[in-house]
Motif scaffolding. Structure first.
Motif, PDB file in Angstrom:
ATOM      1  N   ALA A   1       0.875  -1.001   0.279  1.00 28.76           N
ATOM      2  CA  ALA A   1       0.648  -0.060  -0.518  1.00 28.76           C
ATOM      3  C   ALA A   1       1.022   1.404  -0.220  1.00 28.76           C
ATOM      4  N   ILE A   2       1.303   1.892  -1.652  1.00 26.18           N
ATOM      5  CA  ILE A   2       1.589   3.097  -1.393  1.00 26.18           C
ATOM      6  C   ILE A   2       0.663   4.307  -0.762  1.00 26.18           C
ATOM      7  N   VAL A   3       0.943   5.459   0.112  1.00 24.35           N
ATOM      8  CA  VAL A   3       0.053   6.310   0.165  1.00 24.35           C
ATOM      9  C   VAL A   3       0.524   7.933  -0.036  1.00 24.35           C
ATOM     10  N   ASP A   4      -0.255   9.147  -0.156  1.00 26.60           N
ATOM     11  CA  ASP A   4       0.777  10.596  -0.354  1.00 26.60           C
ATOM     12  C   ASP A   4       1.265  10.164  -1.798  1.00 26.60           C
ATOM     13  N   CYS A   5       0.417   9.554  -2.500  1.00 23.12           N
ATOM     14  CA  CYS A   5       1.852   9.179  -4.016  1.00 23.12           C
ATOM     15  C   CYS A   5       1.732  10.366  -4.655  1.00 23.12           C
ATOM     16  N   GLY A   6       1.369  11.545  -4.403  1.00 22.92           N
ATOM     17  CA  GLY A   6       0.938  13.253  -5.593  1.00 22.92           C
ATOM     18  C   GLY A   6       2.781  13.905  -5.499  1.00 22.92           C
ATOM     19  N   VAL A   7       2.157  14.801  -5.695  1.00 20.79           N
ATOM     20  CA  VAL A   7       3.365  15.540  -6.038  1.00 20.79           C
ATOM     21  C   VAL A   7       3.775  16.024  -4.660  1.00 20.79           C
ATOM     22  N   ALA A   8       3.242  16.734  -3.994  1.00 19.72           N
ATOM     23  CA  ALA A   8       3.412  16.949  -2.455  1.00 19.72           C
ATOM     24  C   ALA A   8       2.289  17.496  -1.586  1.00 19.72           C
TER      25      ALA A   8
ATOM     26  N   ALA B   1      19.530  18.808   5.142  1.00 17.52           N
ATOM     27  CA  ALA B   1      18.736  19.032   5.126  1.00 17.52           C
ATOM     28  C   ALA B   1      17.834  19.007   4.312  1.00 17.52           C
ATOM     29  N   PHE B   2      16.250  19.551   4.651  1.00 14.96           N
ATOM     30  CA  PHE B   2      14.968  18.910   3.277  1.00 14.96           C
ATOM     31  C   PHE B   2      14.821  19.919   3.963  1.00 14.96           C
ATOM     32  N   GLU B   3      14.483  21.009   1.672  1.00 14.74           N
ATOM     33  CA  GLU B   3      13.636  21.463   1.628  1.00 14.74           C
ATOM     34  C   GLU B   3      12.635  21.440   0.552  1.00 14.74           C
ATOM     35  N   CYS B   4      11.404  21.522   1.095  1.00 19.19           N
ATOM     36  CA  CYS B   4      10.936  21.532  -0.667  1.00 19.19           C
ATOM     37  C   CYS B   4       9.163  22.493  -0.345  1.00 19.19           C
ATOM     38  N   LEU B   5       9.735  23.379  -1.949  1.00 21.98           N
ATOM     39  CA  LEU B   5       8.780  24.285  -1.919  1.00 21.98           C
ATOM     40  C   LEU B   5       7.301  23.964  -2.839  1.00 21.98           C
ATOM     41  N   VAL B   6       6.031  24.140  -2.699  1.00 17.96           N
ATOM     42  CA  VAL B   6       5.188  23.974  -3.501  1.00 17.96           C
ATOM     43  C   VAL B   6       4.380  24.188  -3.449  1.00 17.96           C
ATOM     44  N   GLY B   7       3.556  24.661  -5.195  1.00 20.19           N
ATOM     45  CA  GLY B   7       2.231  25.377  -4.800  1.00 20.19           C
ATOM     46  C   GLY B   7       1.820  25.201  -5.989  1.00 20.19           C
ATOM     47  N   GLY B   8       0.188  24.749  -6.808  1.00 21.33           N
ATOM     48  CA  GLY B   8      -0.774  25.068  -7.533  1.00 21.33           C
ATOM     49  C   GLY B   8      -1.265  26.814  -7.876  1.00 21.33           C
TER      50      GLY B   8
ATOM     51  N   PHE C   1      12.660   9.918   8.496  1.00 21.68           N
ATOM     52  CA  PHE C   1      13.731  10.271   8.357  1.00 21.68           C
ATOM     53  C   PHE C   1      13.945  11.108   9.823  1.00 21.68           C
ATOM     54  N   PRO C   2      14.363  10.821  11.488  1.00 25.16           N
ATOM     55  CA  PRO C   2      14.053  11.362  12.676  1.00 25.16           C
ATOM     56  C   PRO C   2      15.391  11.528  13.131  1.00 25.16           C
ATOM     57  N   GLU C   3      16.373  10.907  11.854  1.00 29.49           N
ATOM     58  CA  GLU C   3      18.214  11.492  11.869  1.00 29.49           C
ATOM     59  C   GLU C   3      18.041  12.734  11.640  1.00 29.49           C
ATOM     60  N   ILE C   4      17.506  13.053  10.353  1.00 32.51           N
ATOM     61  CA  ILE C   4      17.642  14.583  10.002  1.00 32.51           C
ATOM     62  C   ILE C   4      17.115  15.863  10.316  1.00 32.51           C
ATOM     63  N   PRO C   5      18.167  16.681  10.658  1.00 39.77           N
ATOM     64  CA  PRO C   5      18.379  17.241  11.898  1.00 39.77           C
ATOM     65  C   PRO C   5      17.606  19.032  10.776  1.00 39.77           C
ATOM     66  N   ASP C   6      17.107  19.377   9.785  1.00 43.78           N
ATOM     67  CA  ASP C   6      15.794  19.816   9.382  1.00 43.78           C
ATOM     68  C   ASP C   6      15.415  19.512   8.101  1.00 43.78           C
ATOM     69  N   MET C   7      14.225  19.481   8.943  1.00 41.92           N
ATOM     70  CA  MET C   7      13.523  19.719   7.065  1.00 41.92           C
ATOM     71  C   MET C   7      12.185  20.384   7.327  1.00 41.92           C
ATOM     72  N   LYS C   8      12.028  21.070   5.898  1.00 48.57           N
ATOM     73  CA  LYS C   8      11.036  21.264   5.927  1.00 48.57           C
ATOM     74  C   LYS C   8       9.966  21.863   4.990  1.00 48.57           C
ATOM     75  N   GLU C   9       8.921  21.885   4.724  1.00 44.73           N
ATOM     76  CA  GLU C   9       7.831  21.765   3.597  1.00 44.73           C
ATOM     77  C   GLU C   9       6.858  23.470   3.384  1.00 44.73           C
ATOM     78  N   LYS C  10       6.758  23.738   2.325  1.00 41.73           N
ATOM     79  CA  LYS C  10       5.962  24.962   2.573  1.00 41.73           C
ATOM     80  C   LYS C  10       5.241  25.621   1.014  1.00 41.73           C
ATOM     81  N   THR C  11       4.353  25.831   1.738  1.00 38.07           N
ATOM     82  CA  THR C  11       2.915  25.731   0.351  1.00 38.07           C
ATOM     83  C   THR C  11       3.818  27.617  -0.470  1.00 38.07           C
ATOM     84  N   LEU C  12       2.956  27.772  -1.570  1.00 40.48           N
ATOM     85  CA  LEU C  12       3.091  28.466  -2.420  1.00 40.48           C
ATOM     86  C   LEU C  12       2.404  28.644  -2.758  1.00 40.48           C
TER      87      LEU C  12
END
Length: 373
Positions: free
Chosen positions: A114-121, A141-148, A219-230
């Protein structure tokens, strides 16, 4: 795997059905007769079903080899559970609020993928991070900026909903989590606005939404992660005013001699203004940046997406980017490229060698192209 049942015949579900129909036996289930009629006009089998009823969900998928979930988020968890209880593998884009891993034991007991959350973001950003986590020694670090957004900016909101509008309001009300310095931080949605310039588009504003979701656990080992909507500048303030005034509350309030649910009133007024009409053009913009280390060398990877409405097929960009990511995952399963049992958010799929390359190539075939930054 030949018979697919897609639950939901909306803008995204319909795009997925048309994309998969040439290669699979596809049936679409929905309670909307106009939506089903559009599917039948495209030569795709369609059946009426109330997908809010788990019993009808199970009936709809009874003959399926695989189910594809494309219902609004508030229905997503119950629908996914019913599909798994019916013994069917699943690829889902419904972006439900509940913890997807609550279904992990059920999926494993049924020996299902079962694969979930399988869209663009969420979706593509997770896949990219999963792929790089397999290749690099460490990710910092991981950063995702996304908007439609709509191409034409129409007052007062300068916004049209490319997917279920009620899910948009959920983005504006659900507390947003990100990771800073190894600590999970919870902030109100729409908080910490930033103005960001994008080539070919100009300036957009970003704000916190709860887009990291499963990444915090994976990924509890990644110290900085964020996702923001545009959105276009100014949208945050309008939505905050509505939210803080109480228009998004779900409990009834006394009005005159009766009771009114503020959210019901808000949706009745907002959704006609946010409705994308046939031929309305939109675009999807996305920037994923990952930093880390490999073999003692500092690494940085940036992938950018700018996708636009397809006038030839009259398919919105949000339907293309969300739907075609999902259909690529369906094809990956059908080709035997992923077989892990239990609940898999996209980052787990991305950790499978070659999986992100496969999905990225499938997207590129359809004109959805990620470019190196």
């Amino acid at each position: 795997m030949t018979h697919l049942v897609i639950l939901g015949a909306g803008r995204v579900g319909g795009a997925m059905a048309r994309d998969l129909a040439p290669d699979f036996d596809v049936t679409v289930a929905d309670r909307s007769e106009p939506a089903l009629a559009r599917m039948r006009e495209a030569g795709i089998a369609a059946r009426a079903a109330n997908l809010a009823d788990p019993a009808q969900v199970k009936t709809a998928v009874a003959e399926a080899d695989l189910a594809v979930g494309a219902v609004p988020g508030f229905m997503g968890f119950a629908t996914a559970k019913a599909i798994l209880e019916a013994g069917k593998p699943l690829v889902d884009i419904s972006f439900f609020d509940e913890d997807c891993f609550e279904l992990d034991a059920l999926a494993k007991a049924k020996n299902l993928t079962a694969i979930v959350d399988c869209g663009v973001a969420p979706g593509c950003g997770n896949l990219i991070l999963g792929d790089l986590s397999r290749q690099w020694d460490r990710i910092d670090a991981f950063e995702c900026l996304v908007g439609g957004l709509p191409v034409v900016r129409t007052w007062p909101y300068e916004y049209k909903a490319g997917f279920s509008p009620i899910d948009v309001i959920e983005e504006y009300t659900r507390p947003a989590r990100y990771v800073k310095g190894g600590r999970t931080v919870t902030m109100p949605a729409l908080s910490e606005p930033e103005l960001i310039d994008f080539g070919g588009l100009g300036t957009l504003e970003s704000f916190n939404t709860d887009g990291l979701r499963s990444l915090i656990r994976s990924f509890p080992e990644i110290p900085d992660m964020k996702e923001k909507t545009l959105r276009y500048p100014g949208h945050i303030e309008k939505m905050r005013i509505l939210r803080e005034t109480g228009f998004f509350r779900k409990s009834p309030i006394p009005v005159g001699d009766g009771q009114v649910v503020p959210l019901d009133l808000a949706t009745a007024l907002l959704f006609p203004l946010w409705q994308m009409e046939e031929g309305d053009e939109d675009f999807t913009v996305m920037r994923v940046a990952v930093e880390g280390e490999k073999g003692g060398q500092r690494m940085r990877r940036e992938l950018n997406l700018l996708d636009r409405y397809d006038p030839a097929t009259r398919t919105t960009s949000m339907a293309r980017t969300t739907g075609y990511t999902c259909t690529a995952a369906v094809r990956l399963l059908a080709a035997g490229g992923y077989a892990r049992k239990g609940i898999s958010p996209p980052e787990r799929v991305g950790q499978e060698p070659g999986a992100w390359d496969f999905i990225r190539e499938e997207l590129a075939k359809r004109g959805v192209v990620f470019r190196e930054g």
